[in-house]
Design a protein around this motif. Structure first.
Motif, PDB file in Angstrom:
ATOM      1  N   SER A   1      29.515 136.724 -21.086  1.00 46.98           N
ATOM      2  CA  SER A   1      30.417 137.398 -20.156  1.00 46.98           C
ATOM      3  C   SER A   1      30.766 136.546 -18.936  1.00 46.98           C
ATOM      4  CB  SER A   1      29.799 138.720 -19.705  1.00 46.98           C
ATOM      5  OG  SER A   1      30.637 139.379 -18.788  1.00 46.98           O
ATOM      6  N   ALA A   2      29.756 136.016 -18.262  1.00 42.83           N
ATOM      7  CA  ALA A   2      30.006 135.276 -17.018  1.00 42.83           C
ATOM      8  C   ALA A   2      30.789 134.002 -17.273  1.00 42.83           C
ATOM      9  CB  ALA A   2      28.684 134.948 -16.328  1.00 42.83           C
ATOM     10  N   GLU A   3      30.434 133.278 -18.322  1.00 46.03           N
ATOM     11  CA  GLU A   3      31.120 132.018 -18.617  1.00 46.03           C
ATOM     12  C   GLU A   3      32.564 132.269 -19.016  1.00 46.03           C
ATOM     13  OE1 GLU A   3      30.758 127.679 -19.013  1.00 46.03           O
ATOM     14  OE2 GLU A   3      29.770 129.293 -17.906  1.00 46.03           O
ATOM     15  N   ALA A   4      32.796 133.318 -19.802  1.00 51.56           N
ATOM     16  CA  ALA A   4      34.165 133.652 -20.211  1.00 51.56           C
ATOM     17  C   ALA A   4      35.008 134.052 -19.007  1.00 51.56           C
ATOM     18  CB  ALA A   4      34.142 134.776 -21.245  1.00 51.56           C
ATOM     19  N   ALA A   5      34.413 134.830 -18.090  1.00 45.57           N
ATOM     20  CA  ALA A   5      35.140 135.234 -16.884  1.00 45.57           C
ATOM     21  C   ALA A   5      35.442 134.030 -16.009  1.00 45.57           C
ATOM     22  CB  ALA A   5      34.322 136.263 -16.112  1.00 45.57           C
ATOM     23  N   ALA A   6      34.483 133.113 -15.885  1.00 43.69           N
ATOM     24  CA  ALA A   6      34.697 131.912 -15.081  1.00 43.69           C
ATOM     25  C   ALA A   6      35.815 131.062 -15.659  1.00 43.69           C
ATOM     26  CB  ALA A   6      33.403 131.106 -14.990  1.00 43.69           C
ATOM     27  N   ALA A   7      35.844 130.937 -16.997  1.00 35.53           N
ATOM     28  CA  ALA A   7      36.902 130.150 -17.636  1.00 35.53           C
ATOM     29  C   ALA A   7      38.263 130.777 -17.379  1.00 35.53           C
ATOM     30  CB  ALA A   7      36.636 130.045 -19.132  1.00 35.53           C
ATOM     31  N   TYR A   8      38.334 132.091 -17.454  1.00 38.27           N
ATOM     32  CA  TYR A   8      39.611 132.773 -17.183  1.00 38.27           C
ATOM     33  C   TYR A   8      40.051 132.538 -15.732  1.00 38.27           C
ATOM     34  CZ  TYR A   8      42.930 136.398 -15.999  1.00 38.27           C
ATOM     35  OH  TYR A   8      44.041 137.055 -15.527  1.00 38.27           O
ATOM     36  N   LEU A   9      39.153 132.736 -14.789  1.00 39.29           N
ATOM     37  CA  LEU A   9      39.512 132.575 -13.383  1.00 39.29           C
ATOM     38  C   LEU A   9      39.913 131.136 -13.071  1.00 39.29           C
ATOM     39  CD1 LEU A   9      36.738 134.745 -11.685  1.00 39.29           C
ATOM     40  CD2 LEU A   9      39.180 135.290 -11.866  1.00 39.29           C
ATOM     41  N   ALA A  10      39.168 130.183 -13.595  1.00 38.99           N
ATOM     42  CA  ALA A  10      39.497 128.779 -13.356  1.00 38.99           C
ATOM     43  C   ALA A  10      40.879 128.452 -13.909  1.00 38.99           C
ATOM     44  CB  ALA A  10      38.447 127.875 -13.985  1.00 38.99           C
ATOM     45  N   GLY A  11      41.186 128.992 -15.082  1.00 35.27           N
ATOM     46  CA  GLY A  11      42.500 128.763 -15.676  1.00 35.27           C
ATOM     47  C   GLY A  11      43.620 129.369 -14.860  1.00 35.27           C
ATOM     48  N   GLN A  12      43.397 130.571 -14.352  1.00 39.35           N
ATOM     49  CA  GLN A  12      44.405 131.234 -13.530  1.00 39.35           C
ATOM     50  C   GLN A  12      44.631 130.506 -12.215  1.00 39.35           C
ATOM     51  OE1 GLN A  12      46.304 134.294 -14.290  1.00 39.35           O
ATOM     52  NE2 GLN A  12      45.680 133.374 -16.233  1.00 39.35           N
ATOM     53  N   LEU A  13      43.563 130.035 -11.618  1.00 41.77           N
ATOM     54  CA  LEU A  13      43.710 129.287 -10.362  1.00 41.77           C
ATOM     55  C   LEU A  13      44.464 127.977 -10.589  1.00 41.77           C
ATOM     56  CD1 LEU A  13      40.153 129.852  -8.849  1.00 41.77           C
ATOM     57  CD2 LEU A  13      42.306 130.763  -7.954  1.00 41.77           C
ATOM     58  N   ALA A  14      44.124 127.287 -11.662  1.00 44.95           N
ATOM     59  CA  ALA A  14      44.790 126.018 -11.956  1.00 44.95           C
ATOM     60  C   ALA A  14      46.275 126.220 -12.216  1.00 44.95           C
ATOM     61  CB  ALA A  14      44.127 125.349 -13.160  1.00 44.95           C
ATOM     62  N   ALA A  15      46.603 127.323 -12.861  1.00 40.09           N
ATOM     63  CA  ALA A  15      48.005 127.598 -13.184  1.00 40.09           C
ATOM     64  C   ALA A  15      48.790 128.137 -11.989  1.00 40.09           C
ATOM     65  CB  ALA A  15      48.085 128.597 -14.339  1.00 40.09           C
ATOM     66  N   GLY A  16      48.091 128.593 -10.968  1.00 39.92           N
ATOM     67  CA  GLY A  16      48.758 129.227  -9.832  1.00 39.92           C
ATOM     68  C   GLY A  16      48.613 128.481  -8.535  1.00 39.92           C
ATOM     69  N   ASP A  17      48.552 127.153  -8.583  1.00 36.74           N
ATOM     70  CA  ASP A  17      48.420 126.343  -7.378  1.00 36.74           C
ATOM     71  C   ASP A  17      47.179 126.746  -6.593  1.00 36.74           C
ATOM     72  OD1 ASP A  17      49.125 124.327  -5.599  1.00 36.74           O
ATOM     73  OD2 ASP A  17      50.392 125.657  -4.383  1.00 36.74           O
TER      74      ASP A  17
END
Length: 426
Positions: free
Chosen positions: A261-277
């Protein structure tokens, strides 16, 4: 029957639900123009009706994180807001009047528990708050904003972090056999979702039961999934980037496993931040999308807690550069306290965060402190979350040992000179 205050909260919640579906975001929103007198001891000058307990708890948690000692009046205001049954409402204007149980909320209770646990010395209030949270858990393991309503990811995530702060294992806090972690899993998007959304959290399922990724829900629930609480003090580092959820045949129908759960959530958040400046966005129907400071801050906290501090650097830098807009020069106590929590978690100096002295702004928003915040060096020298000893502490001890050894050697030499000359050495 709804009270005026509860009706107002319901209207604000409905507006948010119509868009991003994140009602608890109202607790982080700037307070309306004050129509209620701001009590002595409370941080901030805005109307406390909807966020009094929330902003006070964040302020006290932030001060605890930098080892400052708040005024007794500030702590007393928060403990005085607690209801007889252990819960907290968003704001209790007259503490002589018994609480209206339906107006007590899990979000206020969860952050109050975390703040008081961080400060220490308030175990009775913490225990009563935890008892209230346990009593108001839903049968599916989740928590709602107000008791008796369907659960949501934000409230469940905040409650899990409160349990962790109080050293109550969420895996053993259960209703009808469903634990707090089972409740959290209800809202996480898994292998049935598009790859770019896996690991995210939805606020709540839609009427058809479908889950849609939500920025604030993902950011707050991810902290719980990673085993965190406020203030975030994790110093463990994972060099590799967060791993996206691995999906195999037949996995689509399964909830995200607790271990993933935690690793999957971290991957999602990191991806969203990278895509959103390096920041998240708030999108509401009919409105121009705007930067979501709150979600970005909680995303940074969650990434740091999950061990992916390197992937949080961009968001922390963005908050340092843009946070002044959010804090409104420190007049928004909730935003200011949240940025102090981010700076402290990222091991940056909150007294010089993006050129702003956040600590000065926060302390100016409330009663005078009993003792000032620790210096960054002193804070860094404190023990880490797992009881380990920091590098600076070790270096300091080494220096003391070295100095002591040098003094001992010097004394021995002087004693030798004295004995050889038959007179005291100098």
């Amino acid at each position: 029957m709804l009270t005026a205050a509860r009706t107002g909260a319901a209207v604000l919640s409905a507006l948010l639900l119509a868009g991003a579906g994140a009602a608890p975001a109202l607790a982080d929103s700037p307070s309306p123009t004050a129509t209620v007198a701001v009590p002595a001891g409370l941080y901030g000058q805005g109307d406390p009706t909807y966020d009094g307990v929330w902003r006070q708890s964040l302020a006290l948690a932030a001060l605890a994180g930098v080892h400052a000692v708040p005024a007794d009046s500030a702590v007393g205001w928060l403990t005085g807001q607690q209801c007889a049954d252990g819960g907290w409402p968003s704001f209790r204007p007259d503490t002589a009047v018994p609480c209206d149980a339906p107006t007590e909320d899990s979000n206020a209770t969860a952050v109050a528990v975390q703040a008081l646990a961080a400060l220490g010395g308030h175990q009775d209030a913490v225990d009563k708050g935890v008892a209230w949270l346990k009593a108001n858990q839903n049968a599916d393991g989740s928590w709602a904003y107000n008791p008796g309503s369907p659960g949501d990811a934000n409230s469940t995530g905040l409650t899990v972090t409160a349990l962790l702060a109080a050293k109550a294992d969420p895996a053993t806090v259960a209703k009808a056999g469903r634990s707090g972690y089972d409740g959290l899993a209800l809202f996480q998007l898994g292998c049935a979702s598009p790859a770019e959304q896996r690991g995210a959290f939805a606020y709540q399922p839609d009427p058809a039961g479908a889950l849609a990724a939500n920025a604030l829900a993902s950011s707050q629930a991810a902290l719980a999934a990673a085993g965190g609480r406020l203030p975030v003090v994790n110093t463990n580092q994972v060099d590799a980037a967060a791993k996206a959820l691995a999906c195999t045949a037949g996995a689509a129908a399964q909830p995200v496993a607790r271990a993933d759960s935690a690793e999957a959530a971290a991957a999602y958040l990191a991806g969203q931040l990278a895509a959103g400046d390096q920041h998240l966005m708030l999108t509401l129907p009919g409105a121009t999308p705007t930067p979501d400071y709150t979600a970005t801050a909680w995303a940074a906290l969650s990434l740091i807690q999950s061990g992916h501090a390197k992937q949080a650097v961009g968001a922390v830098d963005w908050l340092a550069a843009q946070g002044g807009t959010w804090t409104k020069g420190g007049t928004d106590a909730s935003a200011t306290a949240t940025l102090v929590l981010v700076a402290q978690a990222a091991q940056r100096d909150p007294a010089a965060f993006g050129g702003t002295n956040l600590l000065q702004q926060l302390t100016a928003a409330g009663p005078a402190l009993k003792s000032a915040p620790a210096s960054p060096a002193a804070t860094a020298a404190a023990k880490d979350d797992k009881g380990g000893v920091s590098t600076l502490w070790v270096i300091g001890v080494g220096l003391l040992i070295g100095i002591g050894g040098g003094l001992l050697l010097s004394l021995q030499r002087r004693r030798g000179n004295r004995d050889a000359a038959g007179k005291p050495g100098r």
